[in-house]
Design a protein around this motif. Sequence first.
Motif, PDB file in Angstrom:
ATOM      1  N   GLN A  16      -1.393   2.271  30.072  1.00  0.00           N
ATOM      2  CA  GLN A  16      -1.905   3.178  29.042  1.00  0.00           C
ATOM      3  C   GLN A  16      -1.357   2.775  27.666  1.00  0.00           C
ATOM      4  OE1 GLN A  16      -4.240   5.761  29.552  1.00  0.00           O
ATOM      5  NE2 GLN A  16      -4.282   5.477  27.324  1.00  0.00           N
ATOM      6  N   ALA A  17      -0.070   2.475  27.629  1.00  0.00           N
ATOM      7  CA  ALA A  17       0.539   2.062  26.354  1.00  0.00           C
ATOM      8  C   ALA A  17      -0.079   0.753  25.865  1.00  0.00           C
ATOM      9  CB  ALA A  17       2.048   1.900  26.524  1.00  0.00           C
ATOM     10  N   LEU A  18      -0.378  -0.145  26.788  1.00  0.00           N
ATOM     11  CA  LEU A  18      -1.018  -1.404  26.399  1.00  0.00           C
ATOM     12  C   LEU A  18      -2.393  -1.135  25.804  1.00  0.00           C
ATOM     13  CD1 LEU A  18      -0.211  -3.786  29.417  1.00  0.00           C
ATOM     14  CD2 LEU A  18       0.754  -3.852  27.138  1.00  0.00           C
ATOM     15  N   ALA A  19      -3.153  -0.248  26.456  1.00  0.00           N
ATOM     16  CA  ALA A  19      -4.497   0.074  25.961  1.00  0.00           C
ATOM     17  C   ALA A  19      -4.415   0.762  24.597  1.00  0.00           C
ATOM     18  CB  ALA A  19      -5.214   0.965  26.978  1.00  0.00           C
ATOM     19  N   ILE A  62      -3.014  -4.124  23.246  1.00  0.00           N
ATOM     20  CA  ILE A  62      -2.278  -5.340  23.632  1.00  0.00           C
ATOM     21  C   ILE A  62      -2.821  -5.804  24.981  1.00  0.00           C
ATOM     22  CG2 ILE A  62      -0.014  -6.242  24.339  1.00  0.00           C
ATOM     23  CD1 ILE A  62       1.221  -4.318  22.315  1.00  0.00           C
ATOM     24  N   PRO A  63      -3.313  -7.022  25.074  1.00  0.00           N
ATOM     25  CA  PRO A  63      -3.880  -7.475  26.340  1.00  0.00           C
ATOM     26  C   PRO A  63      -2.800  -7.802  27.364  1.00  0.00           C
ATOM     27  CG  PRO A  63      -3.919  -9.250  24.741  1.00  0.00           C
ATOM     28  CD  PRO A  63      -3.375  -8.040  24.031  1.00  0.00           C
ATOM     29  N   PHE A  64      -3.161  -7.727  28.631  1.00  0.00           N
ATOM     30  CA  PHE A  64      -2.267  -8.284  29.638  1.00  0.00           C
ATOM     31  C   PHE A  64      -2.999  -9.420  30.338  1.00  0.00           C
ATOM     32  CE2 PHE A  64      -4.353  -6.032  33.052  1.00  0.00           C
ATOM     33  CZ  PHE A  64      -4.044  -6.774  34.183  1.00  0.00           C
ATOM     34  N   VAL A  65      -2.261 -10.430  30.663  1.00  0.00           N
ATOM     35  CA  VAL A  65      -2.829 -11.650  31.236  1.00  0.00           C
ATOM     36  C   VAL A  65      -2.056 -11.991  32.494  1.00  0.00           C
ATOM     37  CG1 VAL A  65      -3.288 -14.101  30.815  1.00  0.00           C
ATOM     38  CG2 VAL A  65      -3.408 -12.475  28.913  1.00  0.00           C
ATOM     39  N   ARG A  66      -2.780 -12.391  33.528  1.00  0.00           N
ATOM     40  CA  ARG A  66      -2.127 -12.844  34.761  1.00  0.00           C
ATOM     41  C   ARG A  66      -2.103 -14.372  34.735  1.00  0.00           C
ATOM     42  NH1 ARG A  66      -1.410 -10.326  39.511  1.00  0.00           N
ATOM     43  NH2 ARG A  66      -2.826  -8.640  38.957  1.00  0.00           N
ATOM     44  N   ARG A  67      -0.934 -14.936  34.847  1.00  0.00           N
ATOM     45  CA  ARG A  67      -0.838 -16.392  34.774  1.00  0.00           C
ATOM     46  C   ARG A  67      -0.965 -17.000  36.170  1.00  0.00           C
ATOM     47  NH1 ARG A  67       4.602 -14.606  33.639  1.00  0.00           N
ATOM     48  NH2 ARG A  67       5.846 -14.998  35.499  1.00  0.00           N
ATOM     49  N   LEU A  69       9.291  -4.018  23.958  1.00  0.00           N
ATOM     50  CA  LEU A  69       9.392  -4.664  25.269  1.00  0.00           C
ATOM     51  C   LEU A  69       9.710  -3.629  26.342  1.00  0.00           C
ATOM     52  CD1 LEU A  69      11.100  -8.053  25.885  1.00  0.00           C
ATOM     53  CD2 LEU A  69      11.718  -6.165  27.341  1.00  0.00           C
ATOM     54  N   ARG A  70      10.686  -2.776  26.043  1.00  0.00           N
ATOM     55  CA  ARG A  70      11.087  -1.776  27.046  1.00  0.00           C
ATOM     56  C   ARG A  70       9.959  -0.794  27.325  1.00  0.00           C
ATOM     57  NH1 ARG A  70      15.695  -1.203  23.760  1.00  0.00           N
ATOM     58  NH2 ARG A  70      17.305  -2.672  24.367  1.00  0.00           N
ATOM     59  N   SER A  71       9.305  -0.326  26.261  1.00  0.00           N
ATOM     60  CA  SER A  71       8.285   0.708  26.467  1.00  0.00           C
ATOM     61  C   SER A  71       7.054   0.166  27.183  1.00  0.00           C
ATOM     62  CB  SER A  71       7.892   1.337  25.127  1.00  0.00           C
ATOM     63  OG  SER A  71       7.307   0.363  24.301  1.00  0.00           O
ATOM     64  N   LEU A  72       6.690  -1.075  26.919  1.00  0.00           N
ATOM     65  CA  LEU A  72       5.477  -1.610  27.528  1.00  0.00           C
ATOM     66  C   LEU A  72       5.709  -2.114  28.946  1.00  0.00           C
ATOM     67  CD1 LEU A  72       3.946  -3.473  24.479  1.00  0.00           C
ATOM     68  CD2 LEU A  72       3.211  -1.329  25.468  1.00  0.00           C
ATOM     69  N   LEU A  73       6.934  -2.470  29.259  1.00  0.00           N
ATOM     70  CA  LEU A  73       7.214  -2.944  30.618  1.00  0.00           C
ATOM     71  C   LEU A  73       7.801  -1.831  31.498  1.00  0.00           C
ATOM     72  CD1 LEU A  73       8.560  -6.575  30.097  1.00  0.00           C
ATOM     73  CD2 LEU A  73       6.244  -5.804  30.577  1.00  0.00           C
ATOM     74  N   LYS A  74       7.721  -0.594  31.008  1.00  0.00           N
ATOM     75  CA  LYS A  74       8.178   0.527  31.816  1.00  0.00           C
ATOM     76  C   LYS A  74       6.944   1.265  32.307  1.00  0.00           C
ATOM     77  CE  LYS A  74      11.224   4.536  31.670  1.00  0.00           C
ATOM     78  NZ  LYS A  74      12.006   5.417  30.812  1.00  0.00           N
ATOM     79  N   PRO A  75       6.536   1.049  33.559  1.00  0.00           N
ATOM     80  CA  PRO A  75       5.270   1.627  34.017  1.00  0.00           C
ATOM     81  C   PRO A  75       5.326   3.142  34.112  1.00  0.00           C
ATOM     82  CG  PRO A  75       6.433   0.565  35.822  1.00  0.00           C
ATOM     83  CD  PRO A  75       7.186   0.240  34.583  1.00  0.00           C
ATOM     84  N   ALA A  76       4.189   3.770  33.760  1.00  0.00           N
ATOM     85  CA  ALA A  76       4.091   5.222  33.870  1.00  0.00           C
ATOM     86  C   ALA A  76       4.136   5.647  35.337  1.00  0.00           C
ATOM     87  CB  ALA A  76       2.802   5.695  33.211  1.00  0.00           C
TER      88      ALA A  76
END
Lengths: 57, 252
Positions: free
Chosen positions: B57-60, B64-69, B174-181
């Motif tokens: 949700q924070a990414l949306a 900010i996109p998320f990409v799977r490498r 970094l902390r807020s976006l990598l902390k899942p709801a």
Amino acid sequence: MSHASIVNVPHVEKTMEEMDSWEWRFGQTPNFTQDIDGGGLVKKKKVFKNLFHDCDY
Amino acid sequence: MHVYRLTGTDPIVNLAAEDWVFRTVDTSKAAVLLLWRNRPTVVIGRNQNQWTECNMQALADRAIPFVRRYSGGGSVYHVRTRKHDRPKQHKQTKKQDLGNSVFTIISDRASFDRAANAQLVARALKRLEIDATVSPRHDVLVQGHKVSGAAFKLTSKGAYHHATMLISADKTSLRSLLKPASQGLIKSAGVASVPSPTMNLCEIAPHLTHASFCDALADEFIESYSGPIAMVLQKCVWREVINSLFFDRTRT
């Protein structure tokens, strides 16, 4: 996401297309990926559309 | 051996270009170092569950996109530089001054050594007068804090080691976006990231920039991968891409 600057290298274009696809981004965790269908939750089939198969991971 | 710097910051283009170089180069004859960075993006490992790794949700909300490498490993947030950490001399390129550098070391499978590559990065930091050590997980640590986390991909012929380097990243984001709801709500079979205390290199080396880190790493790479290695260019398209995408820092 636009990729206007990329050159027309078929491999790069295909890889970009795959990385941008729903299947690649969300389809790698099939047990937890669900799709809303008519108000109910339907578990999505495992979709693994990777272009390459020689990877050890 | 060759060292290339990808000048674009689109994460998908960079990852696609990295994969293409990896598959195009004859790794038995050439070792390659790619240097690049991404605009704000969350990059997750190939086998990770995005719902347990990121706050979607924070990414949306922040677009900010998320990409799977293609490689395994944990999640990475490529962030903008913290405003007060941006060096004054780079004011004109402020929008491009991103705080997380990325590098890829491509070599043949037989000589691929995760620990040796991590040591190479630690030696590159020593060139910048930063004392660094390597953890058993091949993370690079400075003063006990992680500054670089790595991921790997191995095929039957070649392998690559790619990693980030925290130079002046905004760790609050970094902390807020990598902390899942969904923390604690989802049990996942995916590979979980291993959280580690992190620090920015600019905290102990205020004048360090992406460019100076790239120079140090390139110098160390060239010294470490010495030998009669010649890049095999395949077809003219390779040259075209080099000309349009990469800044060639070839040294012999």
